[in-house]
Write a protein that holds these residues in place. Structure first.
Motif, short mmCIF file in Angstrom:
data_model
loop_
_atom_site.label_atom_id
_atom_site.label_comp_id
_atom_site.label_asym_id
_atom_site.label_seq_id
_atom_site.Cartn_x
_atom_site.Cartn_y
_atom_site.Cartn_z
N LEU A 147 -7.62 -14.99 -33.43
CA LEU A 147 -8.08 -13.64 -33.69
C LEU A 147 -9.40 -13.32 -33.01
O LEU A 147 -9.91 -12.21 -33.15
CB LEU A 147 -8.23 -13.44 -35.21
CG LEU A 147 -6.94 -13.55 -36.02
CD1 LEU A 147 -7.23 -13.42 -37.50
CD2 LEU A 147 -5.93 -12.50 -35.58
N ALA A 211 -11.02 -7.28 -29.90
CA ALA A 211 -9.58 -7.52 -30.00
C ALA A 211 -9.06 -7.22 -31.41
O ALA A 211 -8.13 -6.43 -31.59
CB ALA A 211 -9.27 -8.95 -29.60
N HIS A 212 -9.66 -7.86 -32.43
CA HIS A 212 -9.19 -7.70 -33.81
C HIS A 212 -10.30 -7.27 -34.75
O HIS A 212 -10.14 -7.39 -35.97
CB HIS A 212 -8.57 -9.00 -34.31
CG HIS A 212 -7.36 -9.44 -33.53
ND1 HIS A 212 -6.11 -8.94 -33.78
CD2 HIS A 212 -7.24 -10.31 -32.50
CE1 HIS A 212 -5.24 -9.50 -32.94
NE2 HIS A 212 -5.90 -10.32 -32.16
N ARG A 213 -11.42 -6.80 -34.22
CA ARG A 213 -12.56 -6.34 -35.02
C ARG A 213 -13.07 -7.43 -35.95
O ARG A 213 -13.33 -7.21 -37.13
CB ARG A 213 -12.21 -5.08 -35.80
CG ARG A 213 -12.03 -3.87 -34.91
CD ARG A 213 -12.04 -2.58 -35.67
NE ARG A 213 -10.94 -2.48 -36.62
CZ ARG A 213 -10.60 -1.36 -37.24
NH1 ARG A 213 -11.28 -0.26 -37.01
NH2 ARG A 213 -9.60 -1.34 -38.08
N ASN A 415 -14.27 -10.73 -42.42
CA ASN A 415 -13.42 -11.58 -41.58
C ASN A 415 -12.26 -12.17 -42.35
O ASN A 415 -11.15 -12.30 -41.82
CB ASN A 415 -14.27 -12.71 -40.97
CG ASN A 415 -15.21 -12.21 -39.89
OD1 ASN A 415 -15.07 -11.09 -39.40
ND2 ASN A 415 -16.18 -13.02 -39.53
N VAL A 418 -9.60 -9.58 -42.60
CA VAL A 418 -8.88 -9.49 -41.33
C VAL A 418 -7.89 -10.64 -41.20
O VAL A 418 -6.74 -10.46 -40.76
CB VAL A 418 -9.88 -9.48 -40.15
CG1 VAL A 418 -9.14 -9.57 -38.82
CG2 VAL A 418 -10.74 -8.23 -40.19
N ALA A 422 -3.72 -10.38 -40.98
CA ALA A 422 -3.05 -10.90 -39.79
C ALA A 422 -2.02 -11.97 -40.14
O ALA A 422 -0.93 -12.01 -39.57
CB ALA A 422 -4.09 -11.46 -38.82
N LYS A 427 0.84 -12.02 -37.41
CA LYS A 427 0.12 -11.92 -36.14
C LYS A 427 -0.82 -13.08 -35.90
O LYS A 427 -1.44 -13.17 -34.83
CB LYS A 427 -0.68 -10.61 -36.10
CG LYS A 427 0.18 -9.36 -36.16
CD LYS A 427 -0.68 -8.12 -36.09
CE LYS A 427 0.17 -6.85 -36.14
NZ LYS A 427 -0.66 -5.61 -36.07
#
Length: 447
Positions: A147, A211-213, A415, A418, A422, A427
């Motif tokens: 990530l 990319a994924h903040r 984080n 996130v 994901a 993902k």
């Protein structure tokens, strides 16, 4: 009643059930919906590795037995997820929720820390905790999960108001305007900006992967620090956390100073910033953009073709280039160049102005213009989450170390959210847990 000699008896039973005397563990653990703590527990993260930077703070005292840092690490995450600032409210919430108990201990059988323990631990973290490395294990975890690794990061800062007042009470003062000593924080400096009233505050800076903040660096600084200085420290922390500098470092127009641009280039990145327009009343005469700088000879050429030689020493932060007085007096465009000024024409240049010139020449690059358009979509949601649900709407603690810990725990909580999303969407795949180095069933602390 009866019909034809047959008697009917009606018994009305209440739908309310009497409470059971005992409940099994399965009945207590059964939840009607999955909370964020159940989702975090399902990830089976290596919490000992995540809380390792705090381990030294829990065993520095010579009297008393060691305390598991994982419990308090998770407790501080609960404070982030629910925006709890007071230790008393956090202790009540830890003791009230079954899902939080399962998150802390793996079962409902556990004794959550009380408010005095939480307050005492925060003080110990200020003295012995590794705040600089607190965020790095979480960033490394998300990096192994795939990530983190975008070619661009966004750097931004924001002001967080403090509950503190400007000064302590003076002797002989009284009344409602007297400032209680408990509310005085000498490290909360007064700051102001457009749409932000002047009040004691701290400045929080964060670096977000495009990319994924994912927040790869976050810290709190004194509000008196400039945006460029905070951004430079955020870039240095990003390089230390990732082990490299991303290809592009995007910032807002408040960080377009030459020192920040040179700092990014020093680490091997490409700075991308919008340049501020000169506001207010512009001085009369020709501006600096009409003068050409000759780097080979280290001098400026004016529009009339005359040279402006260097007039400052070699250690000056801003170098001044000045024309000769006799040449300026006979210049045919003196009125146009000088305007109402009667002194000799001079131009100042930052000693790292070359980085600014390179960034200005490439501002038309389509790739960089696209990155500038994405900056708000990358960085602004992170700060909005910090303030709305991360407990950073106001700094309720006193002192810069506690403000730093709150900023880093907010970044860790973001984080982890996130990571949860994901993994649940397929993902990202969590890496296998490393084998424990300590004895089974315990935790190991290294100094």
């Amino acid at each position: 009643g009866g019909v034809g000699g047959i008697v009917f008896t009606f018994v009305i039973r209440s739908a309310r059930k009497e409470p059971a005397l005992f409940y099994s563990h399965e009945e207590l653990s059964r939840a009607s919906h999955r909370t964020v703590y159940d989702r975090l527990s399902a990830l089976e993260l290596d919490w000992e590795a995540l809380s390792a930077p705090l381990a030294k703070a829990f065993c520095q005292e010579k009297n008393g037995r060691p305390v598991d840092p994982v419990i308090y690490y998770k407790a501080f995450l609960v404070a982030y997820f629910e925006g709890i600032a007071a230790d008393v409210e956090l202790a009540d919430r830890l003791a009230d929720s079954l899902s939080i108990r399962r998150f802390l201990f793996g079962s409902v059988a556990g004794d959550p820390p009380d408010h005095s323990s939480l307050s005492r631990v925060k003080k110990r973290l200020d003295m012995w905790g590794d705040l600089d490395g607190l965020l790095e294990p979480a960033v490394a975890l998300l990096s192994r999960a795939g990530l983190v690794g975008g070619d661009a990061v966004a750097v931004d800062t924001t002001l967080i108001p403090s509950r503190a007042r400007r000064r302590p009470p003076r002797e002989g003062e009284g009344g409602e305007e007297e400032t209680p000593r408990a509310l005085y924080d000498p490290e909360a400096k007064v700051a102001a900006k457009p749409n932000y009233p002047a009040r004691p505050s701290y400045k929080v800076a964060a670096t977000v992967d495009g990319a994924h903040r994912v927040v790869v660096a976050a810290d709190a600084y004194l509000a008196s620090s400039g945006e460029g200085a905070c951004a430079r420290m955020a870039v240095a922390e990003t390089v230390r956390s990732l082990g490299r500098c991303p290809s592009y470092v995007v910032a807002d127009k408040g960080m377009d100073d030459a020192a920040f641009l040179a700092h990014v280039e020093f680490f091997g990145g490409i700075p991308v910033v919008p340049f501020q327009k000169s506001g207010g009343t512009k001085s009369s005469g020709l501006g600096k953009e009409r003068f050409f700088y000759d780097a080979a000879r280290d001098l400026y050429l004016c529009p009339a073709g005359e040279e402006l030689a260097r007039a400052s020493g070699g250690v000056a932060e801003r170098v001044e280039y000045r024309a000769k007085e006799a040449v300026c007096a006979q210049c045919p465009i003196r009125i146009l160049c000088q305007g109402e000024r009667k002194s000799v024409k001079s131009v100042s240049r930052h000693f790292q102005e070359g980085s600014r010139d390179r960034a200005r020449r490439s501002r038309r690059d389509p790739r960089r213009r696209k990155l500038l358009g994405y900056r708000k979509a990358v960085a602004e949601p992170v700060f909005a989450d910090f303030k709305e649900s991360g407990g950073l709407s106001k700094i309720w603690t006193k002192g810069l170390p506690k403000a730093r810990a709150k900023a880093k725990m907010a970044a860790i909580g973001w984080n982890l959210k996130v990571l949860m999303k994901a993994v649940e969407k397929g993902k990202a795949v969590l890496p296998p847990k490393e084998s424990p180095k300590g004895p089974k069933g315990g935790f190991q602390i290294r100094f």
